[in-house]
Design a protein around this motif. Structure first.
Motif, PDB file in Angstrom:
ATOM      1  N   THR A 140      50.612 -10.466  22.950  1.00 41.00           N
ATOM      2  CA  THR A 140      51.471 -11.868  23.035  1.00 41.00           C
ATOM      3  C   THR A 140      50.917 -12.359  24.330  1.00 41.00           C
ATOM      4  OG1 THR A 140      53.172 -10.611  24.433  1.00 41.00           O
ATOM      5  CG2 THR A 140      53.452 -11.135  21.998  1.00 41.00           C
ATOM      6  N   ARG A 141      51.068 -13.774  24.573  1.00 39.05           N
ATOM      7  CA  ARG A 141      50.670 -14.630  25.611  1.00 39.05           C
ATOM      8  C   ARG A 141      51.660 -15.535  25.610  1.00 39.05           C
ATOM      9  NH1 ARG A 141      44.822 -16.101  25.827  1.00 39.05           N
ATOM     10  NH2 ARG A 141      45.184 -17.960  24.343  1.00 39.05           N
ATOM     11  N   GLN A 142      52.436 -15.789  27.008  1.00 37.67           N
ATOM     12  CA  GLN A 142      53.256 -16.798  27.080  1.00 37.67           C
ATOM     13  C   GLN A 142      54.434 -16.622  26.035  1.00 37.67           C
ATOM     14  OE1 GLN A 142      51.282 -20.453  27.623  1.00 37.67           O
ATOM     15  NE2 GLN A 142      50.608 -19.815  29.513  1.00 37.67           N
ATOM     16  N   ARG A 144      54.182 -15.932  22.887  1.00 31.19           N
ATOM     17  CA  ARG A 144      53.890 -16.223  21.646  1.00 31.19           C
ATOM     18  C   ARG A 144      52.494 -15.110  21.173  1.00 31.19           C
ATOM     19  NH1 ARG A 144      49.312 -19.465  19.602  1.00 31.19           N
ATOM     20  NH2 ARG A 144      48.669 -19.966  22.128  1.00 31.19           N
ATOM     21  N   GLU A 179      47.717 -12.403  29.595  1.00 32.63           N
ATOM     22  CA  GLU A 179      48.452 -13.112  30.544  1.00 32.63           C
ATOM     23  C   GLU A 179      47.692 -13.442  31.893  1.00 32.63           C
ATOM     24  OE1 GLU A 179      51.157 -14.852  30.229  1.00 32.63           O
ATOM     25  OE2 GLU A 179      52.270 -14.071  28.270  1.00 32.63           O
ATOM     26  N   GLN A 182      44.589 -15.628  31.293  1.00 36.50           N
ATOM     27  CA  GLN A 182      44.828 -16.922  31.071  1.00 36.50           C
ATOM     28  C   GLN A 182      45.376 -17.555  32.444  1.00 36.50           C
ATOM     29  OE1 GLN A 182      44.726 -18.570  28.537  1.00 36.50           O
ATOM     30  NE2 GLN A 182      45.802 -20.437  28.979  1.00 36.50           N
TER      31      GLN A 182
END
Length: 216
Positions: A140-142, A144, A179, A182
């Motif tokens: 997941t990231r943010q 999502r 994360e 990013q």
């Protein structure tokens, strides 16, 4: 009854003790295995983190991370996917560029680890599930899901809770690094935008001064 009472009481007592002792041994061994797998996940993640700084965009770095997981664990196969296809793999299981089975789509859609033990749970991997289990944990990231970490494990007589915790722990650590990658990427974009803004301010000023110098 009088003849068999004493032997029956003794044998039943011994049987109960043996039964309880066997279950206690299983629980102790399971807890020990879970602790060992957690330490193993931390060790593997520490080695893989430098190769996740570019997120899922660098195939070469993903290949290296997947190879580290495969070589430092007893997994029969490892794969990393995005939302459409397998990005990198090692050992048994999904090949690079292969379409994602329903198991992975469910893991990403629900945002939770999915485990396939029987062929009917994942028909696309029916042949593999004869002697193995397949676990898919979302990356997941943010908040999502952007991909999945997939592990193929040999069938064992112990419960799969330790193996499930292992893949979930790795996926959580990898998601944290994604994360951070990013954030680092956004920081570099911000610095580039600030530099371009300063450059756009400096260029007219420099041109104006140059024209004044020529005029003089």
């Amino acid at each position: 009854v009088k003849v068999i009472a004493l032997p029956m009481i003794l044998m039943n007592s011994c049987g109960i003790l043996a039964f309880i002792g066997a279950f206690q041994h299983i629980f102790v061994e399971q807890n020990s295995l879970a602790d060992s797998r957690i330490r193993q996940a931390m060790h593997i993640a520490e080695q893989c983190l430098p190769f996740l700084r570019k997120g899922l965009s660098s195939r070469e770095d993903l290949d290296r991370a997947v190879e580290i997981i495969h070589s430092n664990s007893d997994c029969a196969g490892v794969a990393v996917t995005d939302g459409q296809q397998v990005l990198s793999h090692s050992g048994l299981g999904l090949g690079e560029g292969a379409e994602l089975p329903l198991l992975i789509h469910e893991a990403m859609g629900r945002g939770e680890t999915r485990v396939a033990v029987r062929a009917e749970e994942c028909p696309e991997l029916a042949g593999l599930l004869e002697k193995h289990i397949v676990m898919a944990a979302p990356l997941t990231r943010q908040g999502r899901s952007i991909g999945c970490l997939v592990l193929v494990e040999k069938r064992k007589w112990l419960p799969i809770d330790a193996e499930r915790g292992f893949v979930e722990g790795l996926a959580t650590l990898f998601s944290t690094q994604l994360e951070l990658s990013q954030v680092e990427y956004q920081r570099s974009l911000l610095q580039k935008a600030e530099f371009q803004r300063l450059q756009s301010q400096v260029n007219p000023h420099f041109l104006f001064n140059s024209l004044n110098a020529v005029s003089c």
